[in-house]
Design an enzyme around this catalytic site. Structure first.
Site, PDB file in Angstrom:
ATOM      1  N   ASP A 165       1.125  16.581 -58.299  1.00 22.89           N
ATOM      2  CA  ASP A 165       0.787  17.454 -57.174  1.00 22.89           C
ATOM      3  C   ASP A 165       0.867  18.900 -57.651  1.00 22.89           C
ATOM      4  O   ASP A 165      -0.090  19.427 -58.212  1.00 22.89           O
ATOM      5  CB  ASP A 165       1.715  17.149 -55.995  1.00 22.89           C
ATOM      6  N   SER A 166       2.037  19.548 -57.488  1.00 26.37           N
ATOM      7  CA  SER A 166       2.157  20.934 -57.960  1.00 26.37           C
ATOM      8  C   SER A 166       2.229  20.976 -59.484  1.00 26.37           C
ATOM      9  O   SER A 166       1.929  21.996 -60.101  1.00 26.37           O
ATOM     10  CB  SER A 166       3.411  21.581 -57.381  1.00 26.37           C
ATOM     11  N   ASP A 197       5.976   6.223 -51.642  1.00 26.84           N
ATOM     12  CA  ASP A 197       6.631   5.960 -50.364  1.00 26.84           C
ATOM     13  C   ASP A 197       6.401   7.048 -49.326  1.00 26.84           C
ATOM     14  O   ASP A 197       5.900   8.142 -49.629  1.00 26.84           O
ATOM     15  CB  ASP A 197       8.139   5.818 -50.569  1.00 26.84           C
TER      16      ASP A 197
END
Ligand code: 5GP
Ligand code: MG
Length: 181
Positions: free
Chosen positions: A105-106, A161
């Protein structure tokens, strides 16, 4: 089974096919000797299980270990804090390491762990992520291996999750309309 409010994004056969292709790519680029797989818990457990068995079927000698890191999601944007909750126990000095994670992601998690493994003396560090999220201005270099590039939607299943739920799902699902809750 599709969890409520989620839609199927990547099916089981697509995942299986991509895992086989990734194993092929990894084998083409690897050196001689054992490949040291390090999976980031808990999100990569299912991907690591499938990828490691595929590499094993093709005769790649492996060493495997796991690491648990915690990213303080609130702080991630401001200070980029990622801390190591549980380290590997293998000695990776001089080893060919493949770091496995569920989703990029980042990029801060992988950038931090890459640095950590470098300090521990790995000879070579490559990164394999199952999913890469669309994210302008991401930290660090791109992974050497990416399973699928996706949009900005929040995803669950196949290890990923939502507050401990849905990791067991054999396929990947996306939440309609962004982040959960
Ligand atoms: P980053 O690249 O921002 O440091 O963090 C990546 C981590 O954020 C992943 O390993 C995962 O734990 C979590 N993450 C990011 N996007 C998602 C998502 O869409 N679904 C889930 N379940 N976790 C995500
Ligand atoms: Mg993770």
């Amino acid at each position: 089974m599709t969890p409520a409010e989620y839609a199927l994004l990547i099916s089981e056969p697509r995942i299986a096919g991509r895992v086989r292709d990734l194993a092929g790519e990894i084998i083409r680029n690897r050196g001689d000797g054992e490949l040291c797989l390090i999976g980031l818990m808990k999100g990569s457990f299912m991907f690591m299980a499938d990828l490691s068995r595929e590499l094993s079927r093709r005769g790649v000698p492996l060493l495997t270990d796991v690491m648990t890191v915690s990213s303080y999601r609130e702080d991630v944007r401001s200070s980029g804090r990622v801390s190591i909750i549980q380290d590997i126990t293998l000695d990776i000095k001089g080893r060919d390491v493949l770091l496995i994670d569920d989703i990029l992601d980042s990029g801060l998690t992988l950038e931090t762990v890459r640095g950590h493994l470098h300090v521990k003396g790995a000879a070579k560090i490559s990164v394999c992520v199952l999913l890469a999220k669309e994210r302008p201005g991401r930290a660090g270099p791109l992974p050497e291996y990416t399973g699928f590039s996706i949009g900005t939607e929040f995803v669950v299943g196949y290890g990923l999750d939502m507050a401990g739920k849905y990791r067991e799902l054999p396929a990947i699902y996306a939440l309609d309309g962004g982040s959960p809750g």
